[in-house]
Design a protein around this motif. Structure first.
Motif, PDB file in Angstrom:
ATOM      1  N   PRO A  74       0.834  -1.211   0.000  1.00  0.00           N
ATOM      2  CA  PRO A  74       0.000   0.000   0.000  1.00  0.00           C
ATOM      3  C   PRO A  74       0.867   1.259   0.000  1.00  0.00           C
ATOM      4  CG  PRO A  74       0.071  -0.967   2.198  1.00  0.00           C
ATOM      5  CD  PRO A  74       0.839  -1.899   1.302  1.00  0.00           C
ATOM      6  N   GLY A  75       0.245   2.361  -0.339  1.00  0.00           N
ATOM      7  CA  GLY A  75       0.925   3.651  -0.257  1.00  0.00           C
ATOM      8  C   GLY A  75       1.754   3.928  -1.491  1.00  0.00           C
ATOM      9  N   ALA A  76       2.323   5.114  -1.528  1.00  0.00           N
ATOM     10  CA  ALA A  76       3.084   5.519  -2.696  1.00  0.00           C
ATOM     11  C   ALA A  76       4.390   6.181  -2.287  1.00  0.00           C
ATOM     12  CB  ALA A  76       2.253   6.472  -3.545  1.00  0.00           C
ATOM     13  N   ASP A  77       4.750   6.059  -1.019  1.00  0.00           N
ATOM     14  CA  ASP A  77       5.989   6.677  -0.556  1.00  0.00           C
ATOM     15  C   ASP A  77       7.155   5.733  -0.823  1.00  0.00           C
ATOM     16  OD1 ASP A  77       7.183   8.995   1.120  1.00  0.00           O
ATOM     17  OD2 ASP A  77       8.011   7.141   1.992  1.00  0.00           O
ATOM     18  N   LEU A  78       8.100   6.209  -1.609  1.00  0.00           N
ATOM     19  CA  LEU A  78       9.170   5.314  -2.054  1.00  0.00           C
ATOM     20  C   LEU A  78      10.038   4.828  -0.899  1.00  0.00           C
ATOM     21  CD1 LEU A  78      10.244   7.018  -5.410  1.00  0.00           C
ATOM     22  CD2 LEU A  78       8.405   5.382  -4.961  1.00  0.00           C
ATOM     23  N   SER A 132      24.558   9.989  -8.721  1.00  0.00           N
ATOM     24  CA  SER A 132      25.318   9.766  -7.488  1.00  0.00           C
ATOM     25  C   SER A 132      24.392   9.225  -6.413  1.00  0.00           C
ATOM     26  CB  SER A 132      25.937  11.077  -7.002  1.00  0.00           C
ATOM     27  OG  SER A 132      24.900  11.916  -6.520  1.00  0.00           O
ATOM     28  N   LEU A 133      25.001   8.586  -5.457  1.00  0.00           N
ATOM     29  CA  LEU A 133      24.218   7.985  -4.387  1.00  0.00           C
ATOM     30  C   LEU A 133      23.417   9.051  -3.650  1.00  0.00           C
ATOM     31  CD1 LEU A 133      23.439   5.558  -2.788  1.00  0.00           C
ATOM     32  CD2 LEU A 133      25.584   5.734  -1.514  1.00  0.00           C
ATOM     33  N   GLU A 134      24.052  10.160  -3.450  1.00  0.00           N
ATOM     34  CA  GLU A 134      23.377  11.225  -2.720  1.00  0.00           C
ATOM     35  C   GLU A 134      22.124  11.696  -3.469  1.00  0.00           C
ATOM     36  OE1 GLU A 134      25.958  14.518  -1.960  1.00  0.00           O
ATOM     37  OE2 GLU A 134      24.324  15.705  -1.037  1.00  0.00           O
ATOM     38  N   ALA A 135      22.298  11.899  -4.783  1.00  0.00           N
ATOM     39  CA  ALA A 135      21.162  12.346  -5.589  1.00  0.00           C
ATOM     40  C   ALA A 135      20.051  11.311  -5.580  1.00  0.00           C
ATOM     41  CB  ALA A 135      21.626  12.623  -7.021  1.00  0.00           C
ATOM     42  N   LEU A 136      20.452  10.063  -5.626  1.00  0.00           N
ATOM     43  CA  LEU A 136      19.466   8.987  -5.661  1.00  0.00           C
ATOM     44  C   LEU A 136      18.650   8.983  -4.369  1.00  0.00           C
ATOM     45  CD1 LEU A 136      18.549   6.367  -7.284  1.00  0.00           C
ATOM     46  CD2 LEU A 136      19.967   5.121  -5.660  1.00  0.00           C
ATOM     47  N   GLN A 137      19.337   9.061  -3.263  1.00  0.00           N
ATOM     48  CA  GLN A 137      18.633   8.995  -1.987  1.00  0.00           C
ATOM     49  C   GLN A 137      17.684  10.192  -1.838  1.00  0.00           C
ATOM     50  OE1 GLN A 137      18.558   6.312  -0.613  1.00  0.00           O
ATOM     51  NE2 GLN A 137      20.518   5.385  -0.019  1.00  0.00           N
ATOM     52  N   LYS A 138      18.144  11.330  -2.314  1.00  0.00           N
ATOM     53  CA  LYS A 138      17.267  12.503  -2.269  1.00  0.00           C
ATOM     54  C   LYS A 138      16.020  12.293  -3.113  1.00  0.00           C
ATOM     55  CE  LYS A 138      20.354  16.401  -1.373  1.00  0.00           C
ATOM     56  NZ  LYS A 138      21.293  17.262  -2.134  1.00  0.00           N
ATOM     57  N   ALA A 139      16.236  11.717  -4.295  1.00  0.00           N
ATOM     58  CA  ALA A 139      15.112  11.489  -5.203  1.00  0.00           C
ATOM     59  C   ALA A 139      14.115  10.509  -4.603  1.00  0.00           C
ATOM     60  CB  ALA A 139      15.628  10.979  -6.550  1.00  0.00           C
ATOM     61  N   VAL A 140      14.636   9.499  -3.921  1.00  0.00           N
ATOM     62  CA  VAL A 140      13.742   8.553  -3.255  1.00  0.00           C
ATOM     63  C   VAL A 140      12.912   9.298  -2.214  1.00  0.00           C
ATOM     64  CG1 VAL A 140      13.639   6.548  -1.723  1.00  0.00           C
ATOM     65  CG2 VAL A 140      15.198   6.546  -3.695  1.00  0.00           C
ATOM     66  N   ASP A 141      13.587  10.097  -1.438  1.00  0.00           N
ATOM     67  CA  ASP A 141      12.871  10.838  -0.395  1.00  0.00           C
ATOM     68  C   ASP A 141      11.812  11.771  -1.004  1.00  0.00           C
ATOM     69  OD1 ASP A 141      14.208   9.659   1.698  1.00  0.00           O
ATOM     70  OD2 ASP A 141      15.874  11.092   1.616  1.00  0.00           O
ATOM     71  N   ASN A 192      10.138  11.188  -3.663  1.00  0.00           N
ATOM     72  CA  ASN A 192       9.205  10.432  -4.509  1.00  0.00           C
ATOM     73  C   ASN A 192       9.295  10.846  -5.979  1.00  0.00           C
ATOM     74  OD1 ASN A 192       8.006   8.773  -2.485  1.00  0.00           O
ATOM     75  ND2 ASN A 192       6.995  10.628  -1.708  1.00  0.00           N
ATOM     76  N   ASP A 193      10.523  10.995  -6.416  1.00  0.00           N
ATOM     77  CA  ASP A 193      10.784  11.417  -7.795  1.00  0.00           C
ATOM     78  C   ASP A 193      10.264  10.367  -8.773  1.00  0.00           C
ATOM     79  OD1 ASP A 193      12.280  11.717 -10.320  1.00  0.00           O
ATOM     80  OD2 ASP A 193      13.361  13.288  -9.224  1.00  0.00           O
ATOM     81  N   SER A 194       9.596  10.839  -9.849  1.00  0.00           N
ATOM     82  CA  SER A 194       8.972   9.872 -10.769  1.00  0.00           C
ATOM     83  C   SER A 194       9.999   9.144 -11.624  1.00  0.00           C
ATOM     84  CB  SER A 194       7.972  10.577 -11.680  1.00  0.00           C
ATOM     85  OG  SER A 194       8.675  11.440 -12.546  1.00  0.00           O
ATOM     86  N   ARG A 195      11.259   9.505 -11.523  1.00  0.00           N
ATOM     87  CA  ARG A 195      12.280   8.819 -12.307  1.00  0.00           C
ATOM     88  C   ARG A 195      12.882   7.616 -11.577  1.00  0.00           C
ATOM     89  NH1 ARG A 195      15.255  14.368 -13.546  1.00  0.00           N
ATOM     90  NH2 ARG A 195      14.450  14.650 -11.431  1.00  0.00           N
ATOM     91  N   ILE A 196      12.389   7.373 -10.364  1.00  0.00           N
ATOM     92  CA  ILE A 196      12.864   6.211  -9.597  1.00  0.00           C
ATOM     93  C   ILE A 196      11.949   5.022  -9.887  1.00  0.00           C
ATOM     94  CG2 ILE A 196      13.361   5.313  -7.288  1.00  0.00           C
ATOM     95  CD1 ILE A 196      15.155   7.666  -8.220  1.00  0.00           C
ATOM     96  N   ALA A 197      12.484   4.047 -10.623  1.00  0.00           N
ATOM     97  CA  ALA A 197      11.675   2.890 -11.005  1.00  0.00           C
ATOM     98  C   ALA A 197      11.564   1.913  -9.834  1.00  0.00           C
ATOM     99  CB  ALA A 197      12.302   2.189 -12.194  1.00  0.00           C
TER     100      ALA A 197
END
Lengths: 465, 465, 465, 465
Positions: free
Chosen positions: B159-163, B206-215, B217-222
């Motif tokens: 459930p939910g949509a929070d990555l 970069s790892l940092e950018a990725l973690q930020k994007a996850v936080d 809920n960036d639509s580019r995170i598959a």
């Protein structure tokens, strides 16, 4: 080296052992000078005419020698990031195409322009610009014995039936041509027909027995052996493009050793068998099992006609069947390859001419034994595939002879359906291993590192340190 | 080494460089002990169920793991005459099939017996004897986002949509299963669907950018990236069986390096592309030119349905098209490979089910440019070809992790359509070079000589002296 | 006749009903005299140039009109033991090839020799002997609208955008050519490109609506319709070789009826669809079920380029897909043909040029539902197959017009992928029934008995009595 | 009829001429009553077991009789717009499947369940539900002579070597079975092996000579002839499913005439030859020339084993080769069909079992002589294709016998590779003409109009008037 090589001291099978210190390497290898004479039994056939016409067309800049490793191939040296990838012909000192001169024997007296037209491989629009050159090459009369090739019936043959006389006549043909054309070095390459099936017998075992048999006009001495004798006795490397025994017998290897001449064979690997030695290693790489492999060929050229005789076909069949066995190694992989059914047929089918077609129906099995199928339809051209092999073999044999690699040239297995090999070694049929062997031999000759494709070092830091 | 390896010091692309002295080799490598947990996103799909059912059938002795290099493969050591050819699984210390336990996620809540029936790959007569085992495995609810796989529509999802929540939920799934099953080591392997085409963008660098994007809920995170994050953050090696980006981005390689975890990918090499990487090296070996290669596939399984969406197909297409370019090296062979036309199509064709069929129409040219054709009809079975790859990859990744080979596992390129590789190196697509690389890596780990297939020494006397 | 033919009185769909008493039959049919003008939209394309070059080569006795039923076909008359089997062209009075003269329109202004070279269908060695003739034929500027054929871009077009003006200009082209060449009779045959998909709409339903739409420059009036208007208004029979709507609309059939002109179409049946209408009747004859039929085509000529546009492909696809449905009659054979999956793809593949290749993968089932497969690889030549159809259609349409068979020529269904037919009748797609229909029509015209292949009478005594 | 039928009075070749007035037609034909006994030489073979198992499965409603014209076929009556298309089995009064009982002879004594398992055609999941039924059918010992079928070696044979005794023993077998099972009518159908090649000789020419030869134990009397004698002397119609001479000799036709029994043959048309009689009419319809047709077959069942003997293959080869000649009519179309090369090979290939595969490579030419190719790969199942033919032939032969159509049943040519026919008539091989012949015969019997596919009347007004 931890293990003593048990083969190294055996001289009677691979010829006299090479002496590493006597091999020329790197800067010791001189650039070839002068003319290279190419002697071809069967010079009027489809393969020969396609080869010679092609070399001339390439020399005149009107065609490309597609299919030739010596002309187009490259060789990677050192590490991937070094980007050192010279052309093979710039890496090792090979003879130049401009220096090749051609001679040969045939059953039919047509000149090479006529013969090439008859073969219907190369179109008129490509033959006509070099008509002058091709018309100028006329075969010398062949040594022929119809008991060995029943479906042919040429009349342009040397008179008499004395085998020794024939050998001498061939040697005189060679000397005369060399003298008349100021030839520096020579290679002889058999592009003639497939002879009927023979197993090695007594007269083939030792040089002494062979020479006696020739003197006695023994019926087990095939015409191709007389050509080989003439070459080896003249100090000329000999290549066998057919599946005939010819030089693949103890007697000839002994002679090659005595005279320090290179020999190679046998049976040009083209068409369906080429495809087989590409696909079978792929199946094995992936550990896919084989239940059956059915191969049929249709072709309508003179080769097809000869193979319509069951005894000639038998020779070809043996050559074609063995490749799978060696590649698949059933003894190592009994679950996968112990019981496959392998069938090869060749059918004479005139509509196709030289445009051979091979159809393979391959029954494989995967995970848990589930069956799958592969069908391959190879619409090839027999002589178009064979011609560049002739070129490469002539050039590499000349190289081998110049650097002192005499006897059996196993490193040229790449080109053959039934690679000649030292007794006690198994032949290598996998096309990719054959190519690696060839290239690593060139690297060795030129003092470069062997390539292993091990790549972990690219990911390691310490090795630099 | 004459050249300094320019790649060796770069840490941001192949992960932190391996330190040779820290690698375990030979006797340092311990036999694996305890259970090996296999986590599979897409556990209810055709590949996964075929893999798991097969492993169980093999464990019970009622089927053979055909297609698996780790189970059936051998490795030649030393010289040809030494006849040292152990089985790979006896040469390197791999986990035993008996110690594997399986868990995973899926969009559909069917247990694995039901899922295997639905997949129609393995017949009932082979499934029924292991029904008890398969029924006992139930998927955990998946993390799913329909924007990335449009033609599927499962409802068994978290459930939910929070990555970030999703990553944490996956990590909890992992921990729970490990604890409940006393798991010693783990591997995660993606057997899920092909996601829509993505190019690496900012959040992937970069790892940092990725973690930020996850936080954010960036639509580019598959979704596949969330699984990979959960694995790598849990110290678990990750294998990508689909062409999705997933771990093939800077950010993930960085994370793998930080956490000293192995990653490998991407896109299992089966079917038509497998065939292509067998045939193309063969054509190149013989310097045969390529004018065009038309490939069509028909398949009727869920994979076929997903690829009927053009954006998912685009991802697959990129993966399939690139292999020829790398194998044929047009930059080295412009005469042969500069202008070929390469077309790949996939068609959803329900009558075929999982029994994918690939038809290749290959236009080549040889000597003097004369054209020839090869047609290959490969009636294969998608999951039957993929299942043994899953097994091998799980076992080799576990080995890599145990010996300390972390970051990108280029030596496993053999298994992938788009092998991950260090930036600055080109990927190796030739199946035969890939196999050589894999085996020489194993030889290196176990302290055996690299095999080069150079064979001239068999013909030399002096080397013994 | 027991049943009243419910179609016979309907005039708005098959044209005005033929009046049997007004048909010329047997001796009433005169030998054609004078020149037959052949008008071809798309005269510079591959089909047209192959057709025209071929006719000229045949006229000069340097080639055979292989593939032409009118030139090579025979027709059996009476009983098997009578052995009356004249050639068709000796049985019915057709125009002589010597009397044909050619004119046409194209987007490119190349003369027909140049156009034929560009098409790369006929070799130079066959074109050069008739260069004089071909060079002498120059296209007239075409009526073109790029909205209907997006992938072409010719500039040799009639100026302006007024549709009525274009019709008039075409009619003037016709009159001028007729006058200049003393033409006696004419046929127009569309060999141009496939236009984008159209369904019949309001302006297509009646002649009045159509003429209004032309006057209003309605965007639903395709260029091919303007050609058809010009032909029919000039009293010239029109044949449609593409799948375009053109004359297959109520308005045109009405006009054909009013002007007593014959029309036929549509879409020449060649290549894969031809093969389909051969194989499908065979499967149905044997009551073999069909699970799926996957057809892929590769071709690299201008036709391939046009069909790379999805809207043009849609037109072609509809034409290709329908044949199976009509032949297999799922309504009569639900067990066998209710649920098959039919897929047709066309791929632009330049290496092949005009040498179209079609691959069919056919999944059938037999006794008790057991599956079997048929694969057909048809390496054909698009224009070589189409050219003789053009010849036959021109000659038969001229015959039809002379004997008074006006309106839709259903008896020529043999030549079309989507045979035009009377509303309320289903089209006949089975090649063998089509041929029977054609031949029995000829027998009818010449007053010969219909052939039924009933043979029991050969075994009966009494009938003689 | 304008011509007197020169064949009508000849009685020695087509049997005594049918008398039209004695034929039962329309309402005179009674519904069949009681049991229909089916006698099968070779009852334990793949075809027979597939046929019988299938009939039983259909009777139990668990499978469909796909491939059977009598069960699934329809027949169009009257005009297209009448929509009268009954099922064949509702149009003509055929025996009901429920009334069929089976008996037969075989070389092996396995019951039919065991035999069906051995044949590996029908899966266990379809055999097991009817195991009770199949196990209950046991072959009677066969009449066998190994000189006629060299590769088989069964021991379940009738003792002694006296041919007359064998005929009598077979007749007793028949009588006994009829009595025990209250059989009303019978048909015998040969599903046994292909015997070695025989040409008709003296003992085959007349009934008298044949009977003498049987009495003299002449070595030219094949076992299949003894079965045929037993059938015809018992008044039972005989069908020959193999290419053996059997009833295709003057003597047997004479006997059939004397006893008023129907005979039909020979050699079930399945697989590759079926495909050939579909494709060849298609090529001829389009006047495409033929340069060569190469056909290869691989199969691994007992039939394949028998045909591995060259003399049995010769019988099959003759049967297979002739079809093209008759369909293509080189005498009418010398330009197209005078010089084609036709080659058929059969290879025993065990991996394939009963799943025969036929590969055809067809070289055709079109407009101006340009060459094209067709390749057909037919992955069929021999017995699955043959079984429905057995069913249809049994039912149609029973019908023929009941309506009084005795002697050669040419209207059943549809089912045979080498249709029996009256001397002086050529056989009809075109599948589509054969089907038309069959259906028009049924229409004739039931008093319906012959269908000609002439369709011009749909477009005519006056005919109504």
């Amino acid at each position: 080296m931890r293990h003593r090589n048990p083969l190294a001291s055996r001289n009677n099978d691979g010829g006299p052992a090479l002496k590493e210190r006597e091999l020329k390497r790197k800067d010791q290898i001189e650039k070839p000078k002068g003319k290279l004479g190419v002697f071809i039994p069967g010079i009027g056939g489809a393969v020969s005419t396609t080869f010679i016409a092609g070399v001339e067309a390439v020399r005149r800049g009107i065609a490309e020698p597609i299919g030739s490793l010596t002309q187009l191939g490259t060789i990677r040296l050192g590490k991937r990031f070094e980007h050192r990838v010279p052309k093979i012909k710039e890496f090792v000192p090979l003879a130049d195409l401009q220096d090749m001169v051609f001679a040969g024997w045939d059953l039919y007296d047509a000149n090479l322009y006529e013969a090439a037209l008859y073969a219907r491989v190369i179109n008129r629009e490509h033959l006509d610009p070099i008509k002058d050159f091709l018309s100028g090459i006329k075969p010398m009369p062949a040594v022929f014995d119809r008991r060995f090739v029943r479906n042919l019936d040429g009349t342009y043959v040397k008179p008499g039936a004395d085998l020794r006389d024939h050998v001498e006549a061939l040697k005189e043909d060679i000397s005369r041509f060399k003298a008349e054309n100021a030839v520096d070095r020579c290679v002889m390459i058999w592009c003639g027909s497939t002879e009927i099936f023979q197993r090695p017998e007594e007269p083939h075992r030792s040089l002494e027995a062979l020479q006696k048999a020739v003197d006695a006009n023994d019926s087990r001495i095939a015409p191709s052996m007389l050509y080989a004798l003439a070459a080896l006795e003249s100090g000329i490397p000999f290549v066998n493009g057919a599946p005939n025994l010819t030089v693949d017998i103890g007697a000839m290897v002994e002679l090659a050793g005595q005279n320090q001449v290179a020999v190679a064979g046998k049976d040009f690997k083209t068409g369906q068998t080429l495809m087989k030695t590409i696909l079978a290693p792929g199946l094995k790489a992936r550990m896919l099992g084989l239940e059956g492999w059915y191969s049929t060929n249709i072709l309508g050229n003179r080769d097809g006609l000869v193979l319509d005789d069951k005894d000639s076909f038998k020779t070809k069949e043996e050559s074609k069947l063995s490749v799978l066995e060696y590649i698949l190694q059933p003894q190592l992989y009994p679950t996968l390859y112990k019981n496959y059914y392998h069938k090869v047929t060749i059918n004479y089918y005139p509509p196709r001419g030289d445009n051979k077609e091979g159809w393979d129906c391959i029954d494989i099995f995967g995970w848990l034994g589930y069956p799958m199928q592969i069908k391959v339809d190879f619409q090839c051209r027999d002589s178009i595939l064979a011609a560049p092999l002739v070129l490469d073999l002539v050039l590499f044999m000349d190289l081998a002879q110049r650097v002192g690699m005499t006897g059996i040239q196993e490193w040229l297995s790449f080109y053959f359906k039934s690679p000649m090999h030292k007794e006690g070694l198994y032949p290598e049929h996998d096309l990719f291993i054959q190519l690696m062997k060839l290239k690593n031999t060139l690297r060795y000759l030129m003092g470069e590192e062997q390539i292993t494709h091990f790549g972990l070092d690219y990911y390691m830091n310490d090795r630099e340190a």
